[in-house]
Write an enzyme that holds these catalytic residues in place. Structure first.
Site, short mmCIF file in Angstrom:
data_model
loop_
_atom_site.label_atom_id
_atom_site.label_comp_id
_atom_site.label_asym_id
_atom_site.label_seq_id
_atom_site.Cartn_x
_atom_site.Cartn_y
_atom_site.Cartn_z
N HIS A 8 -6.87 -3.81 2.35
CA HIS A 8 -5.83 -2.90 2.88
C HIS A 8 -6.10 -2.60 4.34
CE1 HIS A 8 -2.71 0.32 2.15
NE2 HIS A 8 -3.10 0.52 3.40
N HIS A 62 -4.05 -2.40 8.56
CA HIS A 62 -2.82 -2.41 9.38
C HIS A 62 -3.14 -3.09 10.70
CE1 HIS A 62 -0.38 0.31 6.82
NE2 HIS A 62 -1.59 0.66 6.39
N GLN A 113 7.58 0.86 6.79
CA GLN A 113 6.85 2.10 7.10
C GLN A 113 7.73 3.36 7.08
OE1 GLN A 113 3.25 2.93 8.80
NE2 GLN A 113 4.19 4.57 7.61
N HIS A 135 1.89 1.41 -0.68
CA HIS A 135 1.33 2.72 -0.40
C HIS A 135 2.02 3.64 -1.42
CE1 HIS A 135 0.36 0.77 3.36
NE2 HIS A 135 -0.27 1.84 3.80
N GLU A 182 0.57 8.61 -1.35
CA GLU A 182 -0.47 8.95 -0.38
C GLU A 182 -0.18 10.36 0.10
OE1 GLU A 182 -0.75 6.50 3.11
OE2 GLU A 182 -2.62 7.41 3.77
N ASP A 203 -8.15 0.17 5.87
CA ASP A 203 -6.89 0.79 6.29
C ASP A 203 -6.68 0.80 7.80
OD1 ASP A 203 -4.40 1.93 5.94
OD2 ASP A 203 -5.11 3.85 5.21
N TRP A 207 -3.68 6.69 13.22
CA TRP A 207 -4.11 7.50 12.08
C TRP A 207 -5.61 7.79 12.09
CZ3 TRP A 207 -0.59 3.49 11.86
CH2 TRP A 207 0.71 3.85 11.49
FE FE2 Z 1 -2.24 1.92 4.81
#
Ligand code: FE2
Length: 424
Positions: free
Chosen positions: A57, A59, A152, A210, A213, A309, A315
């Site tokens: 996982h 991005h 997203q 996802h 979350e 991630d 993030w």
């Molecule tokens: Fe993610």
């Protein structure tokens, strides 16, 4: 003549003093005392030789963008999504390719052999999709990059996300993603799960969403994802990423939910570094940990793999492509402290995640691809404890990265002059 012979290796299953022969990109033998000639021989005495780390996982369209165009001040998931929306408007295909290739360099040096990366499919230009399809080809020889079409901004909430997600899949993106908890209502979230699973079933693809979350104990999208998996016969092809709401759910409800998930053969992908950083942000004290119920999901028979991630993106400002760091966080937050549990955390960043991604020829045994990492640690638990140096990374029988042993030079009176930080 072998291409590579690794002598006196220790394997993750505890086998010691074994040799690994590699020829034409394949492991041709794993047994003690191999004497065949080889172009390159490595003595791995006292070292763990593992199949590569797998990150299920990530991005990659956002990685290494920290600070562009600004920092995430609140530290929340939602400000991260808003910030990503600002970045999307100003980044080019070339920007993403440059950052992604740089990240893949780092990942290789850290022993990662495969990455499942989500790629945003909401913008009409599909900038990230174009970039990462190009990167997938460019890194093919050293990283297996699997791409997830990830709307997203919500496949229903965003007016063009559905058509752009379908376009991304037509262009060759591998897996169907989603984000039901970001849709406007619980009903829309459920509908998004249904529609996206139907698309995956029609196209014969895997699903990785996802899912929930959030810290909302009332969120029910994991349940819907499990049900849709069964309804459409997708058992074993669907992964739920994050599942953080399960941390906060009522225990009776979870006992029912986990049984349903197990029946659906749902794969589970917690992201410990990001979950502990982003969840519980609305709590005062006590603050919830926000990692899903790893032990319980594992004990119910599900395949659980830890993902990283984010690395230096809207993030998360931290991260260094270190799957041992990910394993260590998962271990601590999940209180997985028995010897068996700690060793299992190593599986969660190797073999379990390889299974989730459907990788073929993964492992250190005869007939597997000759992809291994030699670590400066004697076993999986010590590898996690030390975040062990990746001494040698091998892909298709060839060395693609080498890092010197970590040692310290000491000048202490009456003490040794050098120290292996891992030696106890
Ligand atoms: Fe993610």
């Amino acid at each position: 003549m072998l291409d590579l012979l690794i002598k006196n290796a220790t394997l993750p299953d505890g086998t010691t003093d074994t040799d690994i022969a590699c020829r034409n990109g394949t492991i041709t033998a794993v047994e003690p005392g191999i004497t065949a000639e080889a172009a390159r021989v490595i003595d791995a005495t006292g070292r763990l030789v593992s199949p590569p780390f797998i990150d299920p996982h990530f991005h990659m369209d956002a990685t290494l963008s920290l600070g562009t165009p600004r920092m995430n001040v609140s530290g929340t998931l939602l400000e991260g999504i808003a910030l990503w929306g600002e970045l999307k408007q100003i980044q080019s295909v070339d920007d993403i390719v440059t950052r992604a290739l740089r990240y893949c360099d780092i990942a290789v040096s850290m022993g990662i052999g495969a990455i499942r990366s989500h790629v945003d499919t909401c913008d009409d230009s599909l900038t990230g999709v174009q970039a990462l399809l190009q990167v997938r080809e460019q890194v093919r020889d050293y990283i297996d990059l699997q791409l997830v079409a990830f709307p997203q901004d919500g496949v229903l909430r965003d007016p063009t996300a559905m058509q752009n997600t379908l376009r991304a899949l037509d262009m060759g993106v591998d897996v169907v993603g989603g984000i039901p908890h970001f849709e406007r209502t619980m009903e829309d979230g459920a509908r998004s799960v249904r529609v996206l699973c139907e698309i995956a079933a029609e196209r014969g693809l895997m699903v990785d969403m996802h899912c929930d979350e959030s810290d909302d104990p009332q969120s029910r999208h994991v349940e819907t994802l499990a049900c849709e998996t069964q309804r459409l016969g997708l058992q074993g092809r669907v992964a739920g990423s994050h599942l953080t709401s399960m941390h906060s759910m009522d225990n009776y409800y979870v006992s029912k939910l986990i049984a349903l998930m197990a029946e659906s053969e749902m794969r589970v992908i917690p992201n410990p570094l990001i979950n502990i950083m982003l969840q519980g942000r609305h709590d005062t004290y006590p603050k919830r940990r926000g990692q899903t119920r790893v032990r319980e999901l594992r004990d119910a028979g599900m395949t659980v793999g830890f993902g990283s991630d984010c690395v230096k993106d809207p993030w998360y400002s931290m991260g260094r492509a270190d799957m041992l760091d990910v394993a260590a966080m998962g271990l601590h937050v999940g209180q997985l402290s028995s010897r068996e549990d700690m060793a299992w955390c190593f599986d969660a960043v190797t073999v379990n995640s390889a299974r989730i991604m459907g990788l073929e020829g993964y492992g250190v045994s005869r007939g597997c691809k000759a992809n291994v990492v030699i670590l400066q640690a004697p076993d999986p638990i010590e590898a996690i404890r030390l975040r062990a140096t990746r001494l040698t990374v091998v892909r298709h029988g060839k060395i693609i990265s080498e890092t010197p042993e970590a040692t310290a030079a000491l000048t202490l009176p009456g003490r040794p002059g050098t120290l292996d930080p891992g030696a106890t």
